[in-house]
Write a protein that holds these residues in place. Structure first.
Motif, PDB file in Angstrom:
ATOM      1  N   ALA A 311      41.574  -5.055  68.324  1.00  0.00           N
ATOM      2  CA  ALA A 311      42.971  -4.993  68.778  1.00  0.00           C
ATOM      3  C   ALA A 311      43.924  -4.860  67.600  1.00  0.00           C
ATOM      4  O   ALA A 311      44.912  -4.104  67.660  1.00  0.00           O
ATOM      5  CB  ALA A 311      43.307  -6.230  69.600  1.00  0.00           C
ATOM      6  N   GLN A 312      43.648  -5.591  66.517  1.00  0.00           N
ATOM      7  CA  GLN A 312      44.512  -5.484  65.336  1.00  0.00           C
ATOM      8  C   GLN A 312      44.470  -4.085  64.738  1.00  0.00           C
ATOM      9  O   GLN A 312      45.507  -3.514  64.384  1.00  0.00           O
ATOM     10  CB  GLN A 312      44.077  -6.524  64.290  1.00  0.00           C
ATOM     11  CG  GLN A 312      44.407  -7.960  64.661  1.00  0.00           C
ATOM     12  CD  GLN A 312      43.789  -8.966  63.708  1.00  0.00           C
ATOM     13  OE1 GLN A 312      42.692  -8.767  63.183  1.00  0.00           O
ATOM     14  NE2 GLN A 312      44.500 -10.074  63.485  1.00  0.00           N
ATOM     15  N   TRP A 313      43.271  -3.519  64.638  1.00  0.00           N
ATOM     16  CA  TRP A 313      43.154  -2.174  64.064  1.00  0.00           C
ATOM     17  C   TRP A 313      43.806  -1.136  64.975  1.00  0.00           C
ATOM     18  O   TRP A 313      44.471  -0.208  64.491  1.00  0.00           O
ATOM     19  CB  TRP A 313      41.687  -1.810  63.826  1.00  0.00           C
ATOM     20  CG  TRP A 313      41.133  -2.314  62.530  1.00  0.00           C
ATOM     21  CD1 TRP A 313      40.077  -3.144  62.355  1.00  0.00           C
ATOM     22  CD2 TRP A 313      41.622  -1.996  61.219  1.00  0.00           C
ATOM     23  NE1 TRP A 313      39.869  -3.384  61.017  1.00  0.00           N
ATOM     24  CE2 TRP A 313      40.795  -2.693  60.296  1.00  0.00           C
ATOM     25  CE3 TRP A 313      42.663  -1.224  60.729  1.00  0.00           C
ATOM     26  CZ2 TRP A 313      40.984  -2.617  58.923  1.00  0.00           C
ATOM     27  CZ3 TRP A 313      42.856  -1.154  59.349  1.00  0.00           C
ATOM     28  CH2 TRP A 313      42.032  -1.838  58.463  1.00  0.00           C
ATOM     29  N   LEU A 314      43.622  -1.259  66.272  1.00  0.00           N
ATOM     30  CA  LEU A 314      44.244  -0.295  67.178  1.00  0.00           C
ATOM     31  C   LEU A 314      45.758  -0.307  67.011  1.00  0.00           C
ATOM     32  O   LEU A 314      46.403   0.750  66.979  1.00  0.00           O
ATOM     33  CB  LEU A 314      43.863  -0.616  68.630  1.00  0.00           C
ATOM     34  CG  LEU A 314      42.415  -0.311  69.025  1.00  0.00           C
ATOM     35  CD1 LEU A 314      42.083  -0.944  70.368  1.00  0.00           C
ATOM     36  CD2 LEU A 314      42.185   1.201  69.086  1.00  0.00           C
ATOM     37  N   GLN A 315      46.324  -1.485  66.864  1.00  0.00           N
ATOM     38  CA  GLN A 315      47.771  -1.577  66.687  1.00  0.00           C
ATOM     39  C   GLN A 315      48.191  -1.056  65.320  1.00  0.00           C
ATOM     40  O   GLN A 315      49.129  -0.252  65.205  1.00  0.00           O
ATOM     41  CB  GLN A 315      48.208  -3.041  66.845  1.00  0.00           C
ATOM     42  CG  GLN A 315      49.690  -3.262  66.583  1.00  0.00           C
ATOM     43  CD  GLN A 315      50.085  -4.718  66.809  1.00  0.00           C
ATOM     44  OE1 GLN A 315      49.813  -5.289  67.856  1.00  0.00           O
ATOM     45  NE2 GLN A 315      50.741  -5.314  65.815  1.00  0.00           N
ATOM     46  N   ASP A 316      47.503  -1.492  64.259  1.00  0.00           N
ATOM     47  CA  ASP A 316      47.909  -1.119  62.907  1.00  0.00           C
ATOM     48  C   ASP A 316      47.745   0.379  62.649  1.00  0.00           C
ATOM     49  O   ASP A 316      48.625   1.020  62.058  1.00  0.00           O
ATOM     50  CB  ASP A 316      47.084  -1.909  61.880  1.00  0.00           C
ATOM     51  CG  ASP A 316      47.405  -3.393  61.890  1.00  0.00           C
ATOM     52  OD1 ASP A 316      48.451  -3.767  62.459  1.00  0.00           O
ATOM     53  OD2 ASP A 316      46.597  -4.174  61.350  1.00  0.00           O
ATOM     54  N   ILE A 322      47.732   7.049  62.453  1.00  0.00           N
ATOM     55  CA  ILE A 322      46.350   7.410  62.134  1.00  0.00           C
ATOM     56  C   ILE A 322      45.582   7.519  63.453  1.00  0.00           C
ATOM     57  O   ILE A 322      45.616   6.597  64.263  1.00  0.00           O
ATOM     58  CB  ILE A 322      45.701   6.358  61.213  1.00  0.00           C
ATOM     59  CG1 ILE A 322      46.431   6.312  59.861  1.00  0.00           C
ATOM     60  CG2 ILE A 322      44.214   6.649  61.008  1.00  0.00           C
ATOM     61  CD1 ILE A 322      46.002   5.167  58.972  1.00  0.00           C
ATOM     62  N   PRO A 323      44.902   8.639  63.721  1.00  0.00           N
ATOM     63  CA  PRO A 323      44.205   8.815  65.000  1.00  0.00           C
ATOM     64  C   PRO A 323      43.199   7.692  65.252  1.00  0.00           C
ATOM     65  O   PRO A 323      42.343   7.404  64.405  1.00  0.00           O
ATOM     66  CB  PRO A 323      43.512  10.164  64.833  1.00  0.00           C
ATOM     67  CG  PRO A 323      44.324  10.893  63.798  1.00  0.00           C
ATOM     68  CD  PRO A 323      44.789   9.833  62.861  1.00  0.00           C
TER      69      PRO A 323
END
Length: 392
Positions: A311-316, A322-323
């Motif tokens: 979830a953090q990476w999807l948001q960041d 970044i795709p």
């Protein structure tokens, strides 16, 4: 989900008025003719007395209505004919007299033994487009070999390519990949031949071989240095074959992300607090440098992805343009918000099977809509209806 079942609406489709006599079975041909039906063509599926073999592939609620059959044979009418019987073969020929297209996916020699060679069909109906989809093109040593999806994947190097990209053993793509790739070629080949007939007034035979069609997909990337004569490098595309080209493991799952352009890489390096690497590390500076070090770069990203949750990476990543995409599981698709918003799922009432879940045809047109006009037919459901239409 939206419910759609109105056969009169098929008259609005782009291919309304085009009659397709479909002798195909299993997946390849039925997938192609279903697409033609989605565009509004009148697809008449000719089945032997035992029916298409895919009727028996479970799960199913009722015998003869397996899930793969249901999901590859909507927008068709089923007619049962035993083509070994002269009278029923003549009924097929009479139907071909009224048709625009005939499709088949057995070898041409088998069609000829049934009295259904292109020459015989063309003599009766010179405007008929006859499209054969089978394993290998005619004239080569493989021409008479049997062909199934697994075999064609093997012939087109796919299991071997899996080992080159990190798999511990050869693997097939877990889908009828060769069948459906060839089916898409079959659709555009039929339409091209129909357009040609509008110019010339004459039909033709169209050959759609699985082996050669799948090679067009595979060698688009992997012909590599053999593109030039003499070769300038080995075959294969390094980015496709990188062992680390896979979904990234996070603290609690996996995500799919791609840093492809200079901007993507600069943004990712800033995100992880190492912006200087874009100019100081020779692997990052240009597209060609990144391709040359692609497996190392995927590994570098992978190390950092393990430091945060999905979830953090999807948001960041999304905030830095970044795709990125979650790694979906099959069940996720049933509640996918995009498919919900775009009405991608349809509820299709079936008189025998009850309510069916179907994906909406992916192509949408403003003036000639695609749609699900008919659910997949029961065996022989339309035999009498179709034969009456041709006066038999």
């Amino acid at each position: 989900m939206t419910s759609v079942t109105d056969t009169t609406q098929s008259l609005l489709g782009a291919l309304a008025g085009l009659r397709v006599v479909d002798l195909t079975g299993v997946v390849l041909g039925p997938y192609a003719t279903q697409i033609l039906g989605d565009y509004g063509a009148d697809v008449i599926k000719i089945e032997p007395p035992g029916g298409d073999i895919m009727r028996q592939a479970g799960p199913m609620k009722h015998l003869g209505m397996g899930h793969i059959f249901i999901n590859t044979n909507r927008n068709k009418r089923s007619v049962v004919l035993d083509l070994r019987q002269a009278e029923q073969r003549e009924a097929l020929l009479a139907l071909c007299d009224t048709a625009d297209v005939l499709t088949y996916n057995i070898r041409p020699a088998s069609m000829a033994r049934l009295g259904l060679s292109f020459e015989a069909l063309h003599a009766r109906n010179p405007r008929l487009v006859v499209c054969g989809a089978y394993g290998y093109s005619e004239g080569g040593p493989y021409s008479d070999w049997p062909a199934y999806d697994d075999l064609i994947q093997g012939a087109a190097c796919i299991p071997w390519l899996m080992t080159q990209s990190g798999s511990h053993e050869p693997r097939y793509v877990p889908a009828t990949f060769a069948d459906r790739v060839t089916g898409l070629h079959m659709v555009h080949a039929v339409l091209a031949a129909v357009i040609a007939r509008y110019r010339t007034g004459v039909g033709q035979h169209v050959e759609v071989p699985m082996f050669e069609c799948l090679l067009q997909f595979v060698l688009g990337e992997h012909l590599g240095g053999e593109t030039w004569q003499p070769p300038i490098a080995p075959m294969g595309h390094s980015r496709m074959l990188a062992a680390n080209r896979k979904p990234y493991a996070t603290q609690d799952g996996h995500i799919c992300a791609l840093m492809y352009t200079d901007k993507h890489w600069q943004s990712f390096l800033r995100l992880i607090g190492q912006p200087e690497l874009f100019t100081t590390d020779p692997r990052f500076g240009t597209q060609s440098q990144r391709i040359a070090h692609i497996d190392a770069l995927y590994g570098f990203v992978g190390e950092h992805m393990r430091t945060r949750t999905s979830a953090q990476w999807l948001q960041d990543l999304a905030q830095h343009d970044i795709p990125v995409m979650p790694m979906m599981k099959l069940d996720d698709l049933l509640t996918d918000p995009h498919l919900t918003a775009t009405e991608g799922w349809l509820d299709i009432p079936h008189p025998h099977e009850g309510l069916l879940r179907q994906l909406r045809p992916p192509v949408r047109m403003t003036n000639t809509p695609t749609g699900v006009w008919r659910p997949a037919p029961t065996l022989g459901q339309h035999t009498q209806e179709v034969l009456r239409e041709i006066g038999r």
